[in-house]
Scaffold this motif. Sequence first.
Motif, PDB file in Angstrom:
ATOM      1  N   PHE A   1     -51.054  17.868   8.005  1.00  0.00           N
ATOM      2  CA  PHE A   1     -50.697  19.246   8.320  1.00  0.00           C
ATOM      3  C   PHE A   1     -49.285  19.506   7.801  1.00  0.00           C
ATOM      4  N   ILE A   2     -49.125  20.537   6.941  1.00  0.00           N
ATOM      5  CA  ILE A   2     -47.849  20.821   6.291  1.00  0.00           C
ATOM      6  C   ILE A   2     -47.436  22.267   6.586  1.00  0.00           C
ATOM      7  N   ILE A   3     -46.178  22.442   6.972  1.00  0.00           N
ATOM      8  CA  ILE A   3     -45.572  23.761   7.135  1.00  0.00           C
ATOM      9  C   ILE A   3     -44.402  23.846   6.154  1.00  0.00           C
ATOM     10  N   THR A   4     -44.354  24.910   5.328  1.00  0.00           N
ATOM     11  CA  THR A   4     -43.350  25.019   4.274  1.00  0.00           C
ATOM     12  C   THR A   4     -42.763  26.425   4.239  1.00  0.00           C
ATOM     13  N   GLN A   5     -41.461  26.500   3.965  1.00  0.00           N
ATOM     14  CA  GLN A   5     -40.787  27.784   3.757  1.00  0.00           C
ATOM     15  C   GLN A   5     -39.582  27.576   2.851  1.00  0.00           C
ATOM     16  N   ASN A   6     -39.169  28.644   2.139  1.00  0.00           N
ATOM     17  CA  ASN A   6     -38.012  28.610   1.260  1.00  0.00           C
ATOM     18  C   ASN A   6     -36.952  29.589   1.745  1.00  0.00           C
ATOM     19  N   TYR A   7     -35.687  29.274   1.410  1.00  0.00           N
ATOM     20  CA  TYR A   7     -34.573  30.165   1.705  1.00  0.00           C
ATOM     21  C   TYR A   7     -33.792  30.373   0.412  1.00  0.00           C
ATOM     22  N   ASP A   8     -33.726  31.631  -0.054  1.00  0.00           N
ATOM     23  CA  ASP A   8     -33.083  31.982  -1.317  1.00  0.00           C
ATOM     24  C   ASP A   8     -31.615  32.300  -1.056  1.00  0.00           C
ATOM     25  N   LEU A   9     -30.721  31.413  -1.489  1.00  0.00           N
ATOM     26  CA  LEU A   9     -29.290  31.598  -1.249  1.00  0.00           C
ATOM     27  C   LEU A   9     -28.734  32.756  -2.062  1.00  0.00           C
ATOM     28  N   ARG A  10     -29.261  33.004  -3.238  1.00  0.00           N
ATOM     29  CA  ARG A  10     -28.807  34.144  -4.047  1.00  0.00           C
ATOM     30  C   ARG A  10     -29.200  35.461  -3.380  1.00  0.00           C
ATOM     31  N   GLU A  11     -30.390  35.506  -2.833  1.00  0.00           N
ATOM     32  CA  GLU A  11     -30.836  36.711  -2.136  1.00  0.00           C
ATOM     33  C   GLU A  11     -30.017  36.945  -0.869  1.00  0.00           C
ATOM     34  N   ALA A  12     -29.613  35.855  -0.210  1.00  0.00           N
ATOM     35  CA  ALA A  12     -28.822  35.989   1.012  1.00  0.00           C
ATOM     36  C   ALA A  12     -27.446  36.585   0.739  1.00  0.00           C
ATOM     37  N   GLU A  13     -26.900  36.349  -0.473  1.00  0.00           N
ATOM     38  CA  GLU A  13     -25.586  36.892  -0.812  1.00  0.00           C
ATOM     39  C   GLU A  13     -25.651  38.368  -1.196  1.00  0.00           C
ATOM     40  N   LYS A  14     -26.856  38.863  -1.469  1.00  0.00           N
ATOM     41  CA  LYS A  14     -26.998  40.257  -1.890  1.00  0.00           C
ATOM     42  C   LYS A  14     -26.770  41.198  -0.713  1.00  0.00           C
ATOM     43  N   VAL A  15     -26.048  42.277  -0.955  1.00  0.00           N
ATOM     44  CA  VAL A  15     -25.825  43.299   0.074  1.00  0.00           C
ATOM     45  C   VAL A  15     -27.039  44.214   0.089  1.00  0.00           C
ATOM     46  N   GLY A  16     -27.803  44.151   1.174  1.00  0.00           N
ATOM     47  CA  GLY A  16     -29.024  44.928   1.253  1.00  0.00           C
ATOM     48  C   GLY A  16     -28.782  46.365   1.670  1.00  0.00           C
ATOM     49  N   THR A  17     -29.771  47.202   1.393  1.00  0.00           N
ATOM     50  CA  THR A  17     -29.755  48.597   1.808  1.00  0.00           C
ATOM     51  C   THR A  17     -31.023  48.870   2.608  1.00  0.00           C
ATOM     52  N   ALA A  18     -31.117  50.068   3.167  1.00  0.00           N
ATOM     53  CA  ALA A  18     -32.309  50.415   3.926  1.00  0.00           C
ATOM     54  C   ALA A  18     -33.539  50.431   3.032  1.00  0.00           C
TER      55      ALA A  18
ATOM     56  N   SER B   1     -35.553  24.589   0.147  1.00  0.00           N
ATOM     57  CA  SER B   1     -36.933  24.482   0.614  1.00  0.00           C
ATOM     58  C   SER B   1     -37.000  23.435   1.714  1.00  0.00           C
ATOM     59  N   TYR B   2     -37.734  23.727   2.752  1.00  0.00           N
ATOM     60  CA  TYR B   2     -37.858  22.776   3.845  1.00  0.00           C
ATOM     61  C   TYR B   2     -39.299  22.759   4.325  1.00  0.00           C
ATOM     62  N   SER B   3     -39.756  21.597   4.703  1.00  0.00           N
ATOM     63  CA  SER B   3     -41.139  21.444   5.134  1.00  0.00           C
ATOM     64  C   SER B   3     -41.219  20.364   6.199  1.00  0.00           C
ATOM     65  N   LEU B   4     -42.258  20.453   6.982  1.00  0.00           N
ATOM     66  CA  LEU B   4     -42.543  19.468   8.023  1.00  0.00           C
ATOM     67  C   LEU B   4     -43.968  18.979   7.802  1.00  0.00           C
ATOM     68  N   ILE B   5     -44.119  17.685   7.612  1.00  0.00           N
ATOM     69  CA  ILE B   5     -45.420  17.086   7.317  1.00  0.00           C
ATOM     70  C   ILE B   5     -45.833  16.189   8.471  1.00  0.00           C
ATOM     71  N   GLN B   6     -47.026  16.388   8.975  1.00  0.00           N
ATOM     72  CA  GLN B   6     -47.598  15.515   9.998  1.00  0.00           C
ATOM     73  C   GLN B   6     -48.841  14.836   9.435  1.00  0.00           C
ATOM     74  N   ARG B   7     -48.962  13.550   9.681  1.00  0.00           N
ATOM     75  CA  ARG B   7     -50.120  12.789   9.207  1.00  0.00           C
ATOM     76  C   ARG B   7     -50.671  11.951  10.359  1.00  0.00           C
ATOM     77  N   ILE B   8     -51.976  11.781  10.336  1.00  0.00           N
ATOM     78  CA  ILE B   8     -52.634  10.850  11.239  1.00  0.00           C
ATOM     79  C   ILE B   8     -53.401   9.840  10.393  1.00  0.00           C
ATOM     80  N   LEU B   9     -53.035   8.567  10.534  1.00  0.00           N
ATOM     81  CA  LEU B   9     -53.712   7.465   9.851  1.00  0.00           C
ATOM     82  C   LEU B   9     -54.473   6.674  10.902  1.00  0.00           C
TER      83      LEU B   9
END
Length: 292
Positions: free
Chosen positions: A169-186, A143-151
């Motif tokens: 202001f927060i931007i967040t996203q996840n990357y699933d390593l198990r899903e990345a190893e899966k061989v996808g199909t159409a 999981s990775y995020s970027l947080i911006q604050r103004i004080l």
Amino acid sequence: GDSEFYFNQDTLFTSFLTDLNSDPSIDNYFSVQRLDLHPQLTRSINIAPWLNFASTIGLRSTLYSKGKNNIGFFSREGVDFNANIKGPTFEKIYHTRNKLVPKFKHLLEPRIAFDYVPELDVGAKEKIHPYLPDLISPTSTLSYSLIQRILQKEVNDKGDLTTRESLRFIITQNYDLREAEKVGTAASPSRPFSDIRFDLDSRIFDGLLLNVDSNFDYNNDVFTYWNFQVGFRPMDELTLYLERRWNRRDSISTVATLDWDFKKWWNLKASTRLDEVTDTHRENNLSLLYDD
């Protein structure tokens, strides 16, 4: 205690009773009790004033009174690991030459977290009745995020300088390593990237509140929902809110709220929700609170 470690334990007991036959004239009750024990140990290290690393390791044991096919008492064990990096933090101070708000600070803080739960004790997992959730799900997520604050520094009614967070202001996203190893199909492609979430909370002026949060479907390249909220406080005792919720696959609604501390210890709150799709007022709420 006085050590640099933090200990935490969650304990949960649940008793399930399920009718396995959907026919209302036939009762086929299945009863099972479950006890879950989950202790965790955490250590946080300040590598630098602007960089923090924290890690957590946990053990999990889930006890079942019975399983499928009338299997007797059994337990399922697992471990979990979390690593969290906050920083490096970047900041800059701006001088406004304004007497009421003489300066403000802009903070930029990236965060990275890794959650890992290995697939263990598979034999016990297969004993769990399909009607019950498995509390130990294999996980490998970044999981990775970027947080911006103004004080901002402000002058209060007494003439003293105070610090207040006026924007986050927060931007967040996840990357699933198990899903990345899966061989996808159409028909079922591999999609390791999660949706991207945006969250903005702001109060640039003390009497004005503006919040926005949204969700972007990364895989289909569309926004799935938007929520807007505006709040106005003409006086300390009275606040007015207007919120609009837009969901691509569901509903669109507007909520208006009045929050009034009309007398010492007394609060009146009224709200209404309009369904914009059917042009119908779905909710009208009124509450009166006394709290001394």
